[in-house]
Design a protein around this motif. Structure first.
Motif, PDB file in Angstrom:
ATOM      1  N   ARG A 114       0.833  -1.117  -0.150  1.00  0.00           N
ATOM      2  CA  ARG A 114      -0.042   0.014   0.046  1.00  0.00           C
ATOM      3  C   ARG A 114       0.899   1.365   0.026  1.00  0.00           C
ATOM      4  NH1 ARG A 114      -5.231   1.266   1.962  1.00  0.00           N
ATOM      5  NH2 ARG A 114      -5.451  -0.981   2.752  1.00  0.00           N
ATOM      6  N   HIS A 115       1.884   1.245   0.934  1.00  0.00           N
ATOM      7  CA  HIS A 115       2.814   2.467   0.860  1.00  0.00           C
ATOM      8  C   HIS A 115       3.317   2.617  -0.462  1.00  0.00           C
ATOM      9  CE1 HIS A 115       5.601   5.371   2.766  1.00  0.00           C
ATOM     10  NE2 HIS A 115       6.624   4.705   2.471  1.00  0.00           N
ATOM     11  N   PHE A 116       4.037   1.326  -1.115  1.00  0.00           N
ATOM     12  CA  PHE A 116       4.734   1.610  -2.256  1.00  0.00           C
ATOM     13  C   PHE A 116       3.723   2.177  -3.487  1.00  0.00           C
ATOM     14  CE2 PHE A 116       5.620  -0.968  -6.181  1.00  0.00           C
ATOM     15  CZ  PHE A 116       6.886   0.034  -6.562  1.00  0.00           C
ATOM     16  N   ILE A 117       2.563   1.766  -3.363  1.00  0.00           N
ATOM     17  CA  ILE A 117       1.608   2.193  -4.414  1.00  0.00           C
ATOM     18  C   ILE A 117       1.167   3.656  -4.218  1.00  0.00           C
ATOM     19  CG2 ILE A 117      -0.765   2.160  -5.392  1.00  0.00           C
ATOM     20  CD1 ILE A 117      -0.668  -0.813  -4.841  1.00  0.00           C
ATOM     21  N   GLU A 118       1.213   4.119  -3.021  1.00  0.00           N
ATOM     22  CA  GLU A 118       0.702   5.388  -2.675  1.00  0.00           C
ATOM     23  C   GLU A 118       1.877   6.450  -2.840  1.00  0.00           C
ATOM     24  OE1 GLU A 118      -2.880   4.805   0.627  1.00  0.00           O
ATOM     25  OE2 GLU A 118      -0.784   4.931   1.273  1.00  0.00           O
ATOM     26  N   GLN A 119       3.043   5.991  -2.627  1.00  0.00           N
ATOM     27  CA  GLN A 119       4.322   6.699  -2.323  1.00  0.00           C
ATOM     28  C   GLN A 119       4.739   7.115  -3.991  1.00  0.00           C
ATOM     29  OE1 GLN A 119       8.144   5.131  -1.520  1.00  0.00           O
ATOM     30  NE2 GLN A 119       8.576   6.664  -0.063  1.00  0.00           N
ATOM     31  N   GLN A 120       4.551   6.103  -4.922  1.00  0.00           N
ATOM     32  CA  GLN A 120       5.257   6.136  -6.248  1.00  0.00           C
ATOM     33  C   GLN A 120       3.873   6.624  -7.247  1.00  0.00           C
ATOM     34  OE1 GLN A 120       8.078   5.518  -7.209  1.00  0.00           O
ATOM     35  NE2 GLN A 120       8.854   5.012  -5.298  1.00  0.00           N
ATOM     36  N   ARG A 121       2.430   6.694  -6.583  1.00  0.00           N
ATOM     37  CA  ARG A 121       1.547   6.988  -7.404  1.00  0.00           C
ATOM     38  C   ARG A 121       1.469   6.419  -8.670  1.00  0.00           C
ATOM     39  NH1 ARG A 121       0.421  13.159  -8.287  1.00  0.00           N
ATOM     40  NH2 ARG A 121       2.543  12.938  -9.107  1.00  0.00           N
ATOM     41  N   LEU A 122       1.256   4.825  -8.490  1.00  0.00           N
ATOM     42  CA  LEU A 122       1.551   3.959  -9.448  1.00  0.00           C
ATOM     43  C   LEU A 122       0.429   4.103 -10.500  1.00  0.00           C
ATOM     44  CD1 LEU A 122       3.054   0.782  -7.955  1.00  0.00           C
ATOM     45  CD2 LEU A 122       4.274   2.404  -9.469  1.00  0.00           C
ATOM     46  N   PHE A 123       0.379   4.111 -11.836  1.00  0.00           N
ATOM     47  CA  PHE A 123      -0.640   3.894 -12.790  1.00  0.00           C
ATOM     48  C   PHE A 123      -1.241   2.450 -12.612  1.00  0.00           C
ATOM     49  CE2 PHE A 123      -2.778   3.647 -16.760  1.00  0.00           C
ATOM     50  CZ  PHE A 123      -3.194   4.800 -17.077  1.00  0.00           C
ATOM     51  N   GLY A 124      -0.709   1.658 -12.569  1.00  0.00           N
ATOM     52  CA  GLY A 124      -0.769   0.122 -12.623  1.00  0.00           C
ATOM     53  C   GLY A 124       0.098  -0.954 -11.823  1.00  0.00           C
ATOM     54  N   VAL A 125      -0.126  -2.101 -11.379  1.00  0.00           N
ATOM     55  CA  VAL A 125       0.783  -2.987 -11.182  1.00  0.00           C
ATOM     56  C   VAL A 125       0.667  -4.269 -11.717  1.00  0.00           C
ATOM     57  CG1 VAL A 125       0.981  -1.716  -8.962  1.00  0.00           C
ATOM     58  CG2 VAL A 125      -0.677  -3.685  -9.157  1.00  0.00           C
ATOM     59  N   MET A 126       1.650  -5.245 -11.759  1.00  0.00           N
ATOM     60  CA  MET A 126       1.534  -6.462 -12.426  1.00  0.00           C
ATOM     61  C   MET A 126       2.073  -7.416 -11.211  1.00  0.00           C
ATOM     62  SD  MET A 126       3.255  -8.189 -15.522  1.00  0.00           S
ATOM     63  CE  MET A 126       3.084 -10.025 -15.824  1.00  0.00           C
ATOM     64  N   LEU A 127       1.260  -8.081 -10.854  1.00  0.00           N
ATOM     65  CA  LEU A 127       1.510  -9.042  -9.635  1.00  0.00           C
ATOM     66  C   LEU A 127       2.003 -10.654 -10.155  1.00  0.00           C
ATOM     67  CD1 LEU A 127      -1.509  -8.257  -7.209  1.00  0.00           C
ATOM     68  CD2 LEU A 127       0.583  -7.394  -7.387  1.00  0.00           C
ATOM     69  N   LEU A 128       3.310 -10.968  -9.693  1.00  0.00           N
ATOM     70  CA  LEU A 128       3.805 -12.212 -10.278  1.00  0.00           C
ATOM     71  C   LEU A 128       3.193 -13.290  -9.191  1.00  0.00           C
ATOM     72  CD1 LEU A 128       7.037 -11.558 -11.841  1.00  0.00           C
ATOM     73  CD2 LEU A 128       4.761 -11.303 -12.653  1.00  0.00           C
ATOM     74  N   PRO A 129       3.154 -14.510  -9.564  1.00  0.00           N
ATOM     75  CA  PRO A 129       2.977 -15.614  -8.588  1.00  0.00           C
ATOM     76  C   PRO A 129       4.167 -15.896  -7.920  1.00  0.00           C
ATOM     77  CG  PRO A 129       3.515 -16.518 -10.758  1.00  0.00           C
ATOM     78  CD  PRO A 129       3.322 -15.154 -10.890  1.00  0.00           C
ATOM     79  N   PRO A 130       3.704 -16.133  -6.474  1.00  0.00           N
ATOM     80  CA  PRO A 130       2.708 -16.577  -5.992  1.00  0.00           C
ATOM     81  C   PRO A 130       1.717 -15.366  -5.365  1.00  0.00           C
ATOM     82  CG  PRO A 130       4.484 -17.034  -4.303  1.00  0.00           C
ATOM     83  CD  PRO A 130       5.022 -16.309  -5.569  1.00  0.00           C
ATOM     84  N   ILE A 131       2.270 -14.280  -5.109  1.00  0.00           N
ATOM     85  CA  ILE A 131       1.611 -13.167  -4.412  1.00  0.00           C
ATOM     86  C   ILE A 131       0.193 -12.654  -5.244  1.00  0.00           C
ATOM     87  CG2 ILE A 131       3.686 -12.203  -3.087  1.00  0.00           C
ATOM     88  CD1 ILE A 131       3.459  -9.767  -5.092  1.00  0.00           C
ATOM     89  N   SER A 132       0.282 -13.181  -6.731  1.00  0.00           N
ATOM     90  CA  SER A 132      -0.737 -12.855  -7.573  1.00  0.00           C
ATOM     91  C   SER A 132      -2.014 -13.515  -7.174  1.00  0.00           C
ATOM     92  CB  SER A 132      -0.376 -13.100  -8.970  1.00  0.00           C
ATOM     93  OG  SER A 132      -0.011 -14.361  -9.163  1.00  0.00           O
ATOM     94  N   GLU A 133      -1.807 -14.680  -6.254  1.00  0.00           N
ATOM     95  CA  GLU A 133      -2.790 -15.365  -5.960  1.00  0.00           C
ATOM     96  C   GLU A 133      -3.701 -15.168  -4.877  1.00  0.00           C
ATOM     97  OE1 GLU A 133      -0.494 -19.102  -5.522  1.00  0.00           O
ATOM     98  OE2 GLU A 133       0.220 -18.853  -7.562  1.00  0.00           O
ATOM     99  N   ASN A 134      -3.216 -14.085  -4.104  1.00  0.00           N
ATOM    100  CA  ASN A 134      -3.775 -13.122  -2.943  1.00  0.00           C
ATOM    101  C   ASN A 134      -4.805 -12.320  -3.401  1.00  0.00           C
ATOM    102  OD1 ASN A 134      -4.023 -11.583  -0.685  1.00  0.00           O
ATOM    103  ND2 ASN A 134      -1.978 -11.951  -0.095  1.00  0.00           N
TER     104      ASN A 134
END
Length: 368
Positions: A114-134
């Motif tokens: 959450r902190h990473f997304i908010e700090q960087q103000r990301l447009f989008g994220v790609m999640l790799l396995p295994p955390i993509s399964e969360n």
């Protein structure tokens, strides 16, 4: 004299006869536009001298033009392949890539991301396995207004938020192919627990063995970590079994390379005495000796599609979400010695040393 106002995206859209969204897609090099529309808009941009202002657009969107790649994956070559696929897609666009490794076991995982997304103000994220399964993580990204695409070995989400491979079917077909080469005693190296890819490949191995009418023998099955050293450890167990397996399917190339290292160290000839198949088709597979027969995981194609979905979410649903694997036949797999009335194994490639032969995998007909 007062300066003439700078041309805006509205000017480009009006003179091109298209929407602002279409102009934005031209600027972002979206692959979904037809060439005639692209050339028309690019001509107007050139005529007006329009220069997009990334800072102004980012301020209006309250987002930077950054794609975040978030992973906790021990397979460094897989992560590198994903990065290359994303970078190919965002080249010549306003977007840039930020890579963030995480610890999926950390109790602060969600807070850290959450902190990473908010700090960087990301447009989008790609999640790799295994955390993509969360699912909780994916839902949190969306709640933050961040577009998300999940990579997996099975369907994890709606098509616009997903790129997935057919691991179970691909492994089943590869194992059945080994049985067609005359192998009856086929060993297996599973991936780490907690990975959906490991589970899908394990199920695929069972499917392929059942289709061939062969039993599962725990004595020639081992679990690894997707790392080279765990392939060596699997070799210590499986090569000590009596009778020894005549073929091995490994859930990734790194473990297959470790197993091959152990086999050759014991004087076991590959493929004359033992056939080996891996999974991924990383650079390792082509560089070791003998070159490794492997299931090609279409990592770059998946990453390119994921990046396209992230930079143009309005058309994400039109991008492919399921990617099929190929069997890359090299010199590490051959006809089982003694099978079909022969004493010497026949190479499973066009020649034992030549270029790899790509063989599309046929669907598994066994009901699941």
């Amino acid at each position: 004299m007062p300066k003439e106002p700078k041309p805006t995206i509205n000017d480009v859209a009006r003179l091109s006869g298209v929407s602002k969204k279409t102009v934005s897609r031209v600027i972002n090099k979206s692959p979904l536009l037809n060439e005639a529309t692209r050339k028309k808009v690019e001509a107007v941009i050139a005529e007006l001298g329009y220069v997009p202002n990334p800072q102004a657009r980012a301020l209006a969107l309250r987002r930077n033009f950054l794609i975040g790649l978030i992973h906790d994956n021990p397979n460094a070559q897989m992560v590198l392949g994903v990065q290359e696929g994303i970078l190919e897609t965002i080249r010549d666009t306003e977007f840039a890539l930020v890579v963030r490794p995480v610890d999926r076991h950390s109790p602060a995982l969600l807070d850290d991301i959450r902190h990473f997304i908010e700090q960087q103000r990301l447009f989008g994220v790609m999640l790799l396995p295994p955390i993509s399964e969360n699912d909780e993580l994916a839902d949190m990204c969306r709640a933050l207004g961040c577009t998300v695409v999940r990579m997996g070995s099975a369907a994890l989400d709606k098509s616009e938020h997903l790129v997935a491979s057919n691991d179970r079917q691909a492994v089943a077909d590869a194992v059945y192919w080994l049985s067609e080469l005359g192998h009856k005693r086929i060993g297996f190296i599973a991936g780490p627990e907690g990975f959906r890819s490991a589970r899908e490949r394990e199920l695929g191995f069972a499917d392929g063995m059942a289709r061939a009418g062969l039993p599962l023998d725990p004595a020639i099955m081992a679990r690894g970590t997707y790392r080279f050293e765990s392939g060596q450890a699997a070799g210590d167990k499986l090569l000590a079994a009596t009778p020894r397996p005549t073929a091995i399917f490994s859930s990734n190339d790194e473990m297959a390379a470790g197993f091959l290292h152990r086999a050759l160290g014991q004087g076991i000839r590959v493929p004359q005495d033992l056939s080996i198949i891996g999974f991924d088709n990383t650079a390792t597979a082509a560089h070791i000796w003998p070159p490794l027969t492997t299931v090609q995981w279409p990592i770059k194609a998946m990453a390119r599609a994921a990046a396209s979905k992230l930079i143009d979410p309005a058309d994400a649903a039109s991008q492919p979400s399921i990617f099929l694997s190929d069997l890359i036949r090299r010199a590490s797999a051959a006809t089982c010695a003694g099978a079909h009335g022969t004493d010497a194994p026949a190479p499973a490639t066009q020649d034992g040393h030549g270029p790899a032969e790509t063989q599309p995998l046929t669907p598994v007909t066994k009901s699941r």
